[in-house]
Design an enzyme around this catalytic site. Structure first.
Site, PDB file in Angstrom:
ATOM      1  N   GLU A   1       0.827  -1.213   0.000  1.00  0.00           N
ATOM      2  CA  GLU A   1       0.000   0.000   0.000  1.00  0.00           C
ATOM      3  C   GLU A   1       0.861   1.264   0.000  1.00  0.00           C
ATOM      4  OE1 GLU A   1      -3.041   0.406  -0.603  1.00  0.00           O
ATOM      5  OE2 GLU A   1      -3.719  -1.652  -0.533  1.00  0.00           O
TER       6      GLU A   1
ATOM      7  N   GLN B   1       0.374   6.824  -5.264  1.00  0.00           N
ATOM      8  CA  GLN B   1       0.860   7.609  -6.423  1.00  0.00           C
ATOM      9  C   GLN B   1       1.578   6.769  -7.484  1.00  0.00           C
ATOM     10  OE1 GLN B   1       0.270  10.923  -6.143  1.00  0.00           O
ATOM     11  NE2 GLN B   1       0.013  11.188  -3.952  1.00  0.00           N
TER      12      GLN B   1
ATOM     13  N   CYS C   1     -20.321  -1.090 -18.450  1.00  0.00           N
ATOM     14  CA  CYS C   1     -21.516  -1.324 -17.617  1.00  0.00           C
ATOM     15  C   CYS C   1     -22.210  -2.648 -17.940  1.00  0.00           C
ATOM     16  CB  CYS C   1     -22.498  -0.166 -17.783  1.00  0.00           C
ATOM     17  SG  CYS C   1     -21.798   1.431 -17.326  1.00  0.00           S
TER      18      CYS C   1
ATOM     19  N   CYS D   1     -20.898  -5.288 -15.735  1.00  0.00           N
ATOM     20  CA  CYS D   1     -20.633  -4.874 -14.352  1.00  0.00           C
ATOM     21  C   CYS D   1     -21.554  -5.621 -13.375  1.00  0.00           C
ATOM     22  CB  CYS D   1     -20.847  -3.377 -14.223  1.00  0.00           C
ATOM     23  SG  CYS D   1     -20.654  -2.808 -12.524  1.00  0.00           S
TER      24      CYS D   1
ATOM     25  N   THR E   1       5.234  16.364  -8.808  1.00  0.00           N
ATOM     26  CA  THR E   1       3.806  16.576  -8.532  1.00  0.00           C
ATOM     27  C   THR E   1       3.400  18.033  -8.725  1.00  0.00           C
ATOM     28  OG1 THR E   1       4.298  15.146  -6.675  1.00  0.00           O
ATOM     29  CG2 THR E   1       2.022  15.888  -6.880  1.00  0.00           C
TER      30      THR E   1
END
Ligand code: SF4
Length: 356
Positions: free
Chosen positions: A44, A49, A204, A207, A302
């Site tokens: 994690e 980023q 979709c 989904c 960034t």
């Protein structure tokens, strides 16, 4: 509840990721029901980023070098920074090392299982704390990353723009978090966002939660979540000074621990000036006859774009004194792989015809 249709889908379609214990793997090995908190934490932190594709090889390399949190904690920071080089956002690597030390020395190697206690760890913010507690300990924590934000915005048809709508997204996501299989649910939402409810063209028709999705019903799914206009990034410019000695070695130094690229290895540069042409560094300029390479190196951080003109000079005498004056040391190209060289510095060295 989203989980009723999402979890059966996840049981069949979970992505195979090196840090994950998928439902299929758990069926094959009933002794192992939850992922090691060290593995969840490590992945994690790396995934903040950074894309899954990039993180995979770094994650495996770290586990190979430091199979446990105690081994990572006992390592020198420079070795960790060196292994991290290329992942970017280097404050994460320093915090990773500080956090490993805290877990090893103050917590006996055991990660806390709840968000509140996880939040005291260096580099662990609300998202990471929720992810560790859900995935490693199956606590009913609400995990909201970019993928989950997108799914929630579409499922509820939230039309206000980010970042203002984040609070509402979190509240909606919390309502959906199930009391059972919270870790699987968190990962299923991430997978749904990464593979089906994708940013540009949500699929979709396949989904698992399409039936109750308001964004799909309203025909506005692909336009959500809305985002406030981005600020234009400024550009900073500098000169980089590639000093070489007559053995082909290059002078490199360590950046201060605090701030951008803290603790990483750098080529000496002049000031990083915003919105104007770069200025030559008068102290470095008088040391040699410099030549500039054609073209500029470009890199984006960034908060700003960075443009660098690379200058180079060769020294034949007094190289040890020069290194001392600059707080630097000489390195051959063969050493580069073992140094904590961030991507921008690799680009500079490559522009100066050196291989990194
Ligand atoms: S139905 Fe479409 S918009 Fe809604 S969650 Fe699924 S993929 Fe996303």
């Amino acid at each position: 509840m989203i989980s009723e249709s999402l979890l059966p889908w996840y049981d069949k379609h979970a992505r195979d990721l090196p840090w994950r214990l998928s439902p299929r793997q758990r069926c094959a090995n009933p002794e192992r029901q939850f992922t090691d908190p060290y593995h969840v934490w490590l992945s994690e932190i790396m995934l903040q980023q950074t894309t899954v594709v990039t993180v995979k090889s770094y994650y495996l390399k770290f586990l190979d070098l430091w199979p446990t949190v105690h081994e990572l904690a006992a390592e020198e920071l420079d070795k960790v920074l060196s292994a991290w080089a290329g992942l970017g956002y280097y404050a994460r690597a320093r915090n990773l090392h500080r956090c490993a030390k805290m877990i090893s020395e103050d917590f006996g190697g055991v990660f806390p299982n709840n968000e509140e206690d996880l939040l005291v760890l260096p580099g662990v913010g609300p998202y990471t704390a929720a992810a560790i507690s859900a995935i490693a300990f199956d606590e009913p924590s609400t995990v909201v990353d970019g993928n989950v934000e997108r799914v929630i915005a579409r499922f509820y048809a939230l039309k206000d723009p980010l970042p203002g709508v984040k609070g509402q997204m979190k509240a909606c996501a919390a309502k959906q978090t199930p009391a059972q299989r919270s870790g699987d649910y968190a990962q299923a939402m991430m997978d749904l966002g990464a593979t089906i409810c994708t940013p540009r063209s949500p699929a979709c028709v396949i989904c698992p939660i399409q039936e109750n999705c308001k964004g799909r019903k309203g025909g506005i799914a692909a336009d959500l979540p809305k985002k406030a206009p981005k600020k234009i990034k400024p550009t900073r410019r500098t000169y980089a000074y590639v000093f070489k000695d007559n053995k082909g070695r290059v002078l490199l130094r360590r950046r201060p621990d605090k701030g951008l690229l803290g603790g990483m290895t750098e080529v000496p540069t002049s000031g990083w000036l915003e919105g104007q042409d770069p200025l030559l560094d008068p102290t470095l300029e008088v040391l040699a006859e410099w030549d500039s390479f054609q073209g500029i190196v470009k890199h984006t951080f960034t908060h700003f774009h960075f443009e660098i003109v690379v200058r180079s000079a060769e020294f034949s005498q007094d190289v040890s004194r020069l290194a001392k004056e600059l707080g630097a040391s000489w390195h051959s190209e063969d050493d580069f792989g073992a140094l904590a060289l961030p991507t921008v510095m690799k680009k500079i060295l490559r522009h100066a015809k050196l291989s990194t």
